[in-house]
Enzyme design. Structure first.
Site, short mmCIF file in Angstrom:
data_model
loop_
_atom_site.label_atom_id
_atom_site.label_comp_id
_atom_site.label_asym_id
_atom_site.label_seq_id
_atom_site.Cartn_x
_atom_site.Cartn_y
_atom_site.Cartn_z
N HIS A 96 8.18 29.28 -17.75
CA HIS A 96 7.69 29.00 -16.41
C HIS A 96 7.53 30.26 -15.57
O HIS A 96 6.92 30.21 -14.49
CB HIS A 96 8.63 28.03 -15.69
CG HIS A 96 8.67 26.66 -16.30
ND1 HIS A 96 7.55 25.87 -16.43
CD2 HIS A 96 9.70 25.95 -16.82
CE1 HIS A 96 7.88 24.72 -17.01
NE2 HIS A 96 9.18 24.75 -17.26
N GLU B 116 17.32 18.78 -22.33
CA GLU B 116 16.75 18.33 -21.06
C GLU B 116 15.84 17.11 -21.23
O GLU B 116 14.97 16.87 -20.41
CB GLU B 116 15.98 19.48 -20.39
CG GLU B 116 15.10 20.28 -21.32
CD GLU B 116 14.56 21.57 -20.70
OE1 GLU B 116 14.65 21.73 -19.47
OE2 GLU B 116 14.03 22.40 -21.45
N GLN C 215 17.72 24.25 -25.42
CA GLN C 215 17.86 23.61 -24.11
C GLN C 215 17.84 22.09 -24.26
O GLN C 215 16.96 21.52 -24.91
CB GLN C 215 16.73 24.08 -23.19
CG GLN C 215 17.13 24.06 -21.73
CD GLN C 215 16.27 25.01 -20.90
OE1 GLN C 215 15.45 25.76 -21.41
NE2 GLN C 215 16.46 24.96 -19.59
N ASP D 134 14.68 19.48 -15.41
CA ASP D 134 13.92 18.59 -16.28
C ASP D 134 14.78 17.45 -16.81
O ASP D 134 14.27 16.34 -17.03
CB ASP D 134 13.33 19.38 -17.46
CG ASP D 134 12.03 20.07 -17.08
OD1 ASP D 134 11.29 19.52 -16.23
OD2 ASP D 134 11.76 21.16 -17.61
#
Length: 276
Positions: free
Chosen positions: A48, A161, A159, A187
């Site tokens: 991001h 999420e 991750q 998220d």
């Protein structure tokens, strides 16, 4: 070999605090990395954030490691998520750039976790290819020494999420070669049907976060979480999180500008604005 501050924190059994780099450029990366002696790592966010995998991440890593033996460990979050088939070559780019660790977002299954480990390790433990003329130099070792030591020193993080990731957290943590499960509260909240943390997550999401923490530690692995302030980070450290993001470059800059300008005009500081 160049100091690996994150691994040193692991060995000392103390929380490893870090910061998120979202802005591109060597000067920004270097400024963040030398901001505090309490930094064990920095995350160059190619998902991001605005830094490209090539040559952006490599240039930022060079700038950080150039600070010397007290530099924090440069890590890279790749753009591709665990839901895609593009993670393999992106892990290669990140590690060839000299990253001390790699973070893959939205990993939901043990099968994907095993694939990520394979792409992060040289044979016989994995299938990572060797060929970069730059990587070993970034680590300040010979090519032969890098080949011998990389599997032991590169930190592999995934991750959690998604709903599926929560369901499979214990199985993902049990995958040999996975070093850390990283909780992404934003998220994760959205995937579970809740608003993003502001600044703390919904109580139902918090229960899920604590479940992931316990499941990860039960498998003897490290658990990480993204925070947005020192106060929030202290709370997570007291809860037993091993790796904690404290702030981001943009968040810290905006917060400092707002606070100082508020003080300059003689106003009382109000509630902090929502910042990632």
């Amino acid at each position: 070999m160049t100091t690996h501050a994150l691994l040193q924190a692991f060995k000392a059994s103390k929380p490893a605090f870090g910061a998120w780099i979202t802005l591109p450029g060597t000067l920004n990366a270097r400024a963040v990395a030398q901001a505090s002696p309490h930094l064990s790592w920095v995350m160059i966010d190619c998902e991001h954030g605005l830094t490209s995998l090539q040559p952006g991440a490599a240039e930022s890593i060079q700038a950080i490691t150039g600070l010397g033996p007290n530099a924090p460990s440069p890590l890279v979050r790749i753009p591709a998520t665990g839901l895609s088939s593009s993670t393999s070559w992106q892990i290669k780019y990140a590690l060839d750039a000299g990253a001390r660790g790699v973070l893959v977002p939205m990993v939901s299954t043990a099968e994907k976790a095993r694939e990520i480990v394979a792409d992060s390790r040289f044979p016989p433990e994995g299938r990572r290819g060797f060929g970069s003329p730059f990587t070993h130099g970034v680590w300040s070792v010979s090519a032969a020494e890098y080949l011998r030591s990389a599997n032991e020193h590169v930190v592999v993080m995934v991750q959690i999420e998604t709903k599926e990731g929560v369901k499979n957290a214990a199985n993902i943590a049990a995958v040999e070669g996975i070093d850390c499960l990283f909780i992404g509260p934003y998220d994760l909240s959205l995937c579970l049907g809740y608003p993003p943390p502001s600044p703390d997550p919904h109580p139902d999401v918090e229960s899920v976060i604590q479940h992931i923490l316990k499941a990860t530690h039960k498998e003897g692995k490290k658990c990480a979480i993204y925070c947005t302030s020192g106060k929030q980070s202290l709370k997570r450290a007291q809860e037993g999180f091993d790796i904690i993001n404290v702030t981001s470059d943009v968040g810290a800059m905006a917060e400092s500008l707002a606070a100082n300008l508020t003080a300059a005009v003689g106003e009382e500081a109000g509630a902090a604005a929502f910042r990632y």
